[in-house]
Design a protein around this motif. Structure first.
Motif, PDB file in Angstrom:
ATOM      1  N   VAL A   1       0.718  -1.108   0.099  1.00 24.89           N
ATOM      2  CA  VAL A   1      -0.099  -0.116  -0.014  1.00 24.89           C
ATOM      3  C   VAL A   1       0.861   1.273   0.004  1.00 24.89           C
ATOM      4  CG1 VAL A   1      -1.553   1.495   1.516  1.00 24.89           C
ATOM      5  CG2 VAL A   1      -2.018  -0.986   0.925  1.00 24.89           C
ATOM      6  N   VAL A   2       1.878   1.217   0.690  1.00 28.76           N
ATOM      7  CA  VAL A   2       2.884   2.346   0.940  1.00 28.76           C
ATOM      8  C   VAL A   2       3.425   2.720  -0.225  1.00 28.76           C
ATOM      9  CG1 VAL A   2       5.063   3.295   2.058  1.00 28.76           C
ATOM     10  CG2 VAL A   2       3.017   2.249   3.223  1.00 28.76           C
ATOM     11  N   ASN A   3       3.996   1.594  -1.046  1.00 23.05           N
ATOM     12  CA  ASN A   3       4.694   1.599  -2.219  1.00 23.05           C
ATOM     13  C   ASN A   3       3.757   2.166  -3.432  1.00 23.05           C
ATOM     14  OD1 ASN A   3       7.827   0.548  -2.445  1.00 23.05           O
ATOM     15  ND2 ASN A   3       6.898  -0.297  -0.667  1.00 23.05           N
ATOM     16  N   MET A   4       2.517   1.675  -3.247  1.00 22.63           N
ATOM     17  CA  MET A   4       1.800   2.112  -4.256  1.00 22.63           C
ATOM     18  C   MET A   4       1.415   3.502  -4.504  1.00 22.63           C
ATOM     19  SD  MET A   4       0.632  -0.284  -6.236  1.00 22.63           S
ATOM     20  CE  MET A   4      -0.668   0.200  -6.899  1.00 22.63           C
ATOM     21  N   SER A   5       1.653   4.336  -3.422  1.00 27.68           N
ATOM     22  CA  SER A   5       1.450   5.784  -3.334  1.00 27.68           C
ATOM     23  C   SER A   5       2.361   6.476  -4.437  1.00 27.68           C
ATOM     24  CB  SER A   5       1.862   6.365  -2.114  1.00 27.68           C
ATOM     25  OG  SER A   5       3.370   6.263  -1.779  1.00 27.68           O
ATOM     26  N   ALA A   6       3.217   5.618  -4.928  1.00 25.54           N
ATOM     27  CA  ALA A   6       4.250   6.311  -6.099  1.00 25.54           C
ATOM     28  C   ALA A   6       3.482   6.575  -7.442  1.00 25.54           C
ATOM     29  CB  ALA A   6       5.385   5.506  -6.162  1.00 25.54           C
ATOM     30  N   PHE A   7       2.587   5.941  -7.586  1.00 27.30           N
ATOM     31  CA  PHE A   7       1.644   6.098  -8.953  1.00 27.30           C
ATOM     32  C   PHE A   7       1.157   7.505  -8.730  1.00 27.30           C
ATOM     33  CE2 PHE A   7       1.499   1.388  -9.450  1.00 27.30           C
ATOM     34  CZ  PHE A   7       1.726   1.363 -10.967  1.00 27.30           C
ATOM     35  N   TRP A   8       0.901   8.188  -7.746  1.00 22.20           N
ATOM     36  CA  TRP A   8       0.299   9.335  -7.733  1.00 22.20           C
ATOM     37  C   TRP A   8       1.056  10.594  -7.227  1.00 22.20           C
ATOM     38  CZ3 TRP A   8      -2.179   4.769  -6.389  1.00 22.20           C
ATOM     39  CH2 TRP A   8      -3.362   4.550  -7.071  1.00 22.20           C
ATOM     40  N   LEU A   9       2.120  10.238  -6.577  1.00 19.71           N
ATOM     41  CA  LEU A   9       3.345  11.248  -5.868  1.00 19.71           C
ATOM     42  C   LEU A   9       4.387  11.340  -6.753  1.00 19.71           C
ATOM     43  CD1 LEU A   9       2.774  10.521  -2.136  1.00 19.71           C
ATOM     44  CD2 LEU A   9       1.525  12.278  -3.696  1.00 19.71           C
ATOM     45  N   LEU A  10       4.904  12.260  -6.724  1.00 14.59           N
ATOM     46  CA  LEU A  10       6.430  12.520  -7.397  1.00 14.59           C
ATOM     47  C   LEU A  10       7.483  11.943  -6.579  1.00 14.59           C
ATOM     48  CD1 LEU A  10       6.032  16.071  -9.153  1.00 14.59           C
ATOM     49  CD2 LEU A  10       5.760  13.875 -10.455  1.00 14.59           C
ATOM     50  N   ASP A  11       7.377  12.390  -5.150  1.00 18.73           N
ATOM     51  CA  ASP A  11       8.303  11.811  -4.246  1.00 18.73           C
ATOM     52  C   ASP A  11       7.461  11.194  -3.170  1.00 18.73           C
ATOM     53  OD1 ASP A  11      10.112  11.302  -2.404  1.00 18.73           O
ATOM     54  OD2 ASP A  11      10.972  13.363  -2.583  1.00 18.73           O
ATOM     55  N   SER A  12       7.534   9.867  -3.013  1.00 14.50           N
ATOM     56  CA  SER A  12       6.931   9.277  -1.977  1.00 14.50           C
ATOM     57  C   SER A  12       7.615   9.072  -0.540  1.00 14.50           C
ATOM     58  CB  SER A  12       6.659   7.835  -2.217  1.00 14.50           C
ATOM     59  OG  SER A  12       5.614   7.857  -3.544  1.00 14.50           O
TER      60      SER A  12
END
Length: 257
Positions: free
Chosen positions: A161-172
């Motif tokens: 779930v945490v890693n998937m945030s990279a689909f929406w954020l430029l810097d996770s």
């Protein structure tokens, strides 16, 4: 199923190659285990118990949680998926004839399974030899194995779930930092949740993180048994289903995006 078994098996074998990495991990875990143990020895200098934990309980809990670092029970340490999303390599994995979630889950279970059996076991053995950490009896092992298996799945599901945030954020990195702080604190990794003030303990018990670290540690130490053991395993299972479901929902949303 054979495909995912082979992925997990190769991930397990790959982890055996990096000897210097897991030896360094064992030494690091043992170092902080010693520091935390002496902290509790100083805290319990006057004797007695704190929130139902004796000195022996607290020291054993320390070594269990240090051993569980090997499966990501202290913080999220896997950034491979996040990196593949940033570089665009994730497209290759998505185009292959397999289930994307199943691929990453199998890879994680293989690697973390090795870490638990080697890095985690040796770390705890150091605690047993030098600090007299608790050794479970044969009757406890079925519950322990189930709790650890669910903790492995939960740890991966939260990491996904945490890693998937990279689909929406430029810097996770910010998301990763917040996730690690919450996991370390509210999971009971740094301190048993029983040590928390009542309002803070209620918050910790309402979150999924104790199912990754605190509950497996207490089950290992025999502090949760009987009907309470069944309830704890059920709670782990419920959170595992919830986090896996959230991860799959985020994956579907990312593909639509």
């Amino acid at each position: 199923m054979r495909l995912y078994y082979e992925i997990a098996r190769r991930s397990f074998r790959r982890a055996t190659i990096y000897r210097s990495s897991y030896i360094a991990g064992i030494l690091t875990n043992a170092f902080f285990g010693v520091l935390r143990s002496y902290m509790f020895i100083a805290l319990y200098g006057a004797g007695g118990a704190v929130a139902g934990f004796t000195l022996a309980d607290a020291v054993s809990y320390t070594w269990v949680t240090q051993a569980l670092i090997s499966i990501g029970a202290g913080w999220v340490f896997s950034r491979e998926l996040m990196t593949s999303i940033r570089t665009g390599d994730v497209i290759t994995d998505l185009s292959r004839p397999w289930n994307f979630y199943g691929y990453w889950l199998s890879q994680s279970l293989g690697e973390r399974g090795f870490n638990l059996l080697v890095r985690g076991a040796i770390t705890y053995l150091i605690g047993v030899l030098y600090f007299g950490a608790y050794v479970p009896g044969p009757a406890q092992w079925p519950g322990i194995v189930l709790a650890l298996a669910l903790a492995l799945v939960l740890s991966f599901a939260f990491s996904f779930v945490v890693n998937m945030s990279a689909f929406w954020l430029l810097d996770s990195n910010g998301v990763m930092m917040i996730a690690n702080i919450m996991l370390s604190f509210f999971s009971g990794f740094l301190l048993p949740i029983a040590f928390f003030p009542a309002p803070l303990a209620a918050v910790a018990r309402a979150l999924p993180f104790q199912a990754i670290t605190g509950l497996p540690a207490q089950i290992f130490l025999g502090q949760i048994a009987g009907a309470a053991l069944g309830q704890a395993l059920l709670l782990q299972l419920v959170w595992a289903v919830a986090l896996v479901g959230l991860g799959l929902f985020m994956l579907r949303a990312a593909m639509q995006k």
